[in-house]
Design a protein around this motif. Structure first.
Motif, short mmCIF file in Angstrom:
data_model
loop_
_atom_site.label_atom_id
_atom_site.label_comp_id
_atom_site.label_asym_id
_atom_site.label_seq_id
_atom_site.Cartn_x
_atom_site.Cartn_y
_atom_site.Cartn_z
N GLY A 47 -48.24 -26.38 -37.90
CA GLY A 47 -46.87 -26.76 -37.18
C GLY A 47 -46.95 -27.99 -38.20
N SER A 48 -45.44 -29.14 -38.41
CA SER A 48 -45.12 -29.42 -39.06
C SER A 48 -45.56 -31.18 -39.40
CB SER A 48 -43.86 -29.86 -39.67
OG SER A 48 -43.24 -29.84 -38.86
N GLY A 49 -45.03 -32.01 -40.49
CA GLY A 49 -45.46 -33.38 -39.97
C GLY A 49 -46.81 -33.29 -40.31
N SER A 96 -56.14 -35.17 -44.53
CA SER A 96 -55.01 -35.40 -44.02
C SER A 96 -53.70 -34.62 -44.75
CB SER A 96 -54.33 -37.18 -44.26
OG SER A 96 -55.53 -38.39 -44.10
N TYR A 97 -52.61 -34.35 -43.91
CA TYR A 97 -51.86 -33.45 -44.53
C TYR A 97 -50.23 -34.03 -43.39
CZ TYR A 97 -55.56 -30.18 -44.08
OH TYR A 97 -56.72 -29.73 -44.32
N ASN A 98 -49.61 -33.83 -44.19
CA ASN A 98 -47.99 -33.82 -43.95
C ASN A 98 -47.15 -32.97 -44.63
OD1 ASN A 98 -45.57 -35.37 -43.26
ND2 ASN A 98 -46.06 -37.02 -44.28
N SER A 99 -46.65 -32.03 -43.92
CA SER A 99 -46.13 -30.86 -44.11
C SER A 99 -44.30 -30.90 -43.50
CB SER A 99 -46.58 -30.00 -43.64
OG SER A 99 -46.09 -28.29 -44.26
N PRO A 100 -43.63 -30.52 -44.89
CA PRO A 100 -42.38 -31.12 -45.05
C PRO A 100 -41.94 -29.66 -44.24
CG PRO A 100 -42.77 -30.62 -46.98
CD PRO A 100 -43.86 -30.68 -46.25
#
Length: 677
Positions: free
Chosen positions: A470-472, A480-484
């Motif tokens: 999923g996103s975010g 740490s991840y942060n997918s737009p």
């Protein structure tokens, strides 16, 4: 990667780059990047039907029997699916579902010549009824002149010159043969020439050049040896399966098809020497001990084998129970690793100053997955299909790393994160946001086919991450991840295990050599529909994840500023024949259609000027989108038209009507959509 048969020979390597280094090393089949005959999404069904579509694990004898049956019926199959008199089918692979459905993969010949870009998949029900045919190209195979105007030697000279320009050292071609080139537009007689030897950096060279036999024009080329990832990364203390003969142990894994690991001892040919010693403890964790690299390679091959077997029921790279083999200590200070179909083997160099053998788990999982792609979809290593090929190895390489559950190298969505090929401690790729490497693309756009395939893989990698997690912002295994997303809307993941199943089923039963991003969306939706049902959360998540990388619309029709209704089924357009239609049923709208109704059209067709295109409203009113033009010789209609449809009721069945009004060129409707702002 491609198969190791006499038809072609390819390999994949891992190469050091300076800025924005990419995990390189994939295979190429020999055809241009066009999408023809993408799979159609499965019919509506309940999630309980998923078990029926699960692939059955076949024993080698069962698989051989199915292949024999398919081979004995190729003439009947060719006739049943409407192939021409001079076309013949050659069975390549078969997948069986629990409900008895067979997905049989074929290649074609025409007048006895191999057809490059002619591969297809035939889905057959248990009853024997043909359910669906997925083709790499829908172009009719009609080649009137099978006598070359260009000599074989001229084609060879062209290929040798091109190889030298790319760093090759050989003065003569290794082989040349006549083929039918069907990967882009109208099929033509051509030569396929292969030039081997070494490149100027010591990487094995295997350039394939396709030359038009009538004009001498170069139609396509690809390097059989590809770059991959690399630098040292060890997996700590791990179990190894070995063989004891007398008092000597060897790195021979009898539990996994007899996988053997050899020591090339700086050589660049042959198999070298099978690792053997009187102790069953291999290496000491440092490069100074030659068995350390052997242990890493042997472990990587074992984990990759187990991942495919226990995750997908696949027995080895070719799914025939036969192992590949590994070679370590290739060359002198060779900063590469590569998979090679011709030897069906994996090879690792020792890196800078011979102190960093490239025998990491990431490399093993990524590179050997090229062999799986080679023996299934055979995705071309060019254009969008090349990006999908590279992404497939990233996806399954990531799956291998998570599957290993190794405390020294925990699973993550970072590619080559411990290799440090740039010397700055950064990964080669980031699946949550590919552009973080400085070169990969986060989302699809119309020109992505011209981007290096190691970077055009970004949207597929990003799709897989979104579908899995999923996103975010989030933290997974300490990373740490942060997918737009491309449309700014959130995506809810379904978990990595389900995402892997969907991608594998699409690769093995839906993708062909020419599948592009639109076709990958269609294929993964079809796979999700078969596994989980078309009304399932998994199916909707596939739609949303693709929309998150700008491929298609959201599951609710939202995104992109309006409600979208879409039909991705292929419809063949007869040459100079009657008009054909593709329908979309619009529901849930109130009142009339808008004055700025957006009609997105995706038609694959050579000489597009032959086509007349209309939008037909539910009441039968036709709106002309495109007129005939005898001077428009360009290929394909891939654009969006704006129609004032305000006098039409929105709900009902809308049709795209297409007619070819001139001879010689053919094509098909690849898909279309209506967007209500």
């Amino acid at each position: 990667m491609r198969s190791s048969s006499s038809r072609r020979r390819t390999s994949h390597t891992l190469h050091r780059r300076t800025a924005g280094a990419a995990l390189v090393g994939v295979a190429a089949l020999l055809t241009a990047a066009i999408q023809s005959g993408a799979a159609t999404a499965a019919p509506q069904q309940a999630p309980s039907a998923a078990a029926a579509h699960a692939s059955v694990q076949l024993s080698p004898s069962q698989r051989a029997e199915l292949l024999r049956d398919a081979s004995s019926g190729t003439a009947r199959t060719a006739a049943a699916i409407g192939l021409g008199d001079q076309e013949r089918l050659v069975v390549r692979d078969v997948v069986k579902d629990a409900d008895g459905t067979l997905h049989t993969r074929y290649e074609r010949t025409y007048a006895g010549l191999p057809v490059l870009g002619g591969d297809l998949i035939v889905d057959t029900a248990k009853s024997g009824e043909t359910q669906r045919v997925i083709k790499a190209t829908n172009a009719a195979l009609k080649v009137s002149d099978l006598t070359p105007d260009v000599t074989k030697s001229a084609a060879e000279q062209q290929a040798v010159a091109r190889a030298k320009a790319l760093g090759g050292t050989k003065s003569a071609a290794d082989s040349s043969r006549k083929v039918i080139w069907a990967a882009s537009g109208k099929p033509v007689l051509a030569y396929e020439t292969v030039v081997g030897g070494l490149q100027d950096d010591g990487t094995p060279n295997e350039l394939h050049v396709i030359t038009d036999a009538a004009t001498g024009q170069k139609l396509y080329e690809y390097q059989g040896v590809r770059n991959g990832t690399g630098n040292t990364m060890y997996s700590g203390t791990v179990p190894l399966t070995t063989t004891l003969s007398g008092s000597t142990y060897t790195l021979n894994d009898g539990a996994r098809g007899g996988h053997k690991t050899y020591n090339l001892n700086r050589g660049t040919s042959g198999t070298g020497t099978l690792f053997s010693q009187t102790s069953d403890t291999w290496g000491n964790g440092t490069a100074s001990n030659s068995a350390t690299a052997g242990a890493d390679a042997h472990y990587g091959a074992a984990v990759t084998w187990d991942f495919y077997k226990n995750t997908f029921g696949r027995s080895g790279i070719r799914n025939d129970g036969v192992a590949a083999y590994s070679r370590v200590h290739y060359g002198n200070a060779y900063v590469n690793a590569f998979w090679d179909d011709s030897c069906f083997c994996m090879t690792y160099g020792d890196g800078t100053s011979n102190t960093h053998p490239l025998t990491s788990l990431d490399v093993a999982g990524h590179e050997m997955s090229h062999g799986v792609t080679s023996n299934t979809a055979g995705l071309n290593y060019s254009g969008e299909s090349g990006g999908l090929n590279e992404a497939t190895s990233d996806i399954f390489g990531t799956g291998v790393e998570f599957y290993a559950n190794n405390s020294t190298d925990v699973g993550d969505y970072l590619i080559g994160e411990k290799i440090d090929i740039n010397g700055d401690g950064t990964p080669l790729r980031y699946m949550d946001k590919p552009s973080k490497d400085g070169a990969s693309k986060d989302s699809w756009y119309s020109g992505i086919g011209s981007v290096d395939v190691h970077y055009s893989s970004g949207p597929a990698n990003h799709f897989f991450y979104l579908l899995s997690e999923g996103s975010g912002a989030k933290v997974i295994n300490g990373v740490s991840y942060n997918s737009p997303t491309a449309d700014g809307l959130p995506v809810t993941g379904i978990g990595r295990d389900k995402a892997l199943q969907i991608w594998y089923r699409a690769l093995t039963t839906k993708f062909t050599s020419t599948t592009n991003y639109a076709g990958a969306r269609t294929g993964t939706l079809a796979a999700a529909g078969e596994l989980y049902g078309t009304s399932s959360a998994e199916y909707k998540a596939v739609q949303d994840a693709w929309a998150g990388v700008a491929v298609g619309s959201r599951s609710g029709g939202g995104g992109g500023g309006g409600t979208v209704f879409e039909n991705t089924a292929d419809v063949s357009i007869p040459d100079n024949g009657a008009a054909v239609t593709s329908s979309i049923t619009v529901s849930g709208r109130s009142g009339n259609a808008p004055s700025n109704l957006q009609v997105g059209v995706d038609i694959i067709h050579t000489w597009r000027g032959d086509l007349v295109i209309d939008l037909v409203a539910p009441d039968g009113t036709a709106y002309r989108l495109k007129n005939f033009s005898s001077s428009d010789s360009a290929d394909n209609v891939q654009t969006t038209y704006t129609v004032n449809a305000s006098s039409e009721v929105a709900n009902g069945t809308w049709k795209l009507r297409v007619q070819d009004q001139a001879t010689y060129d053919t094509g098909y409707i690849n898909g279309w959509k209506l967007t209500f702002p």
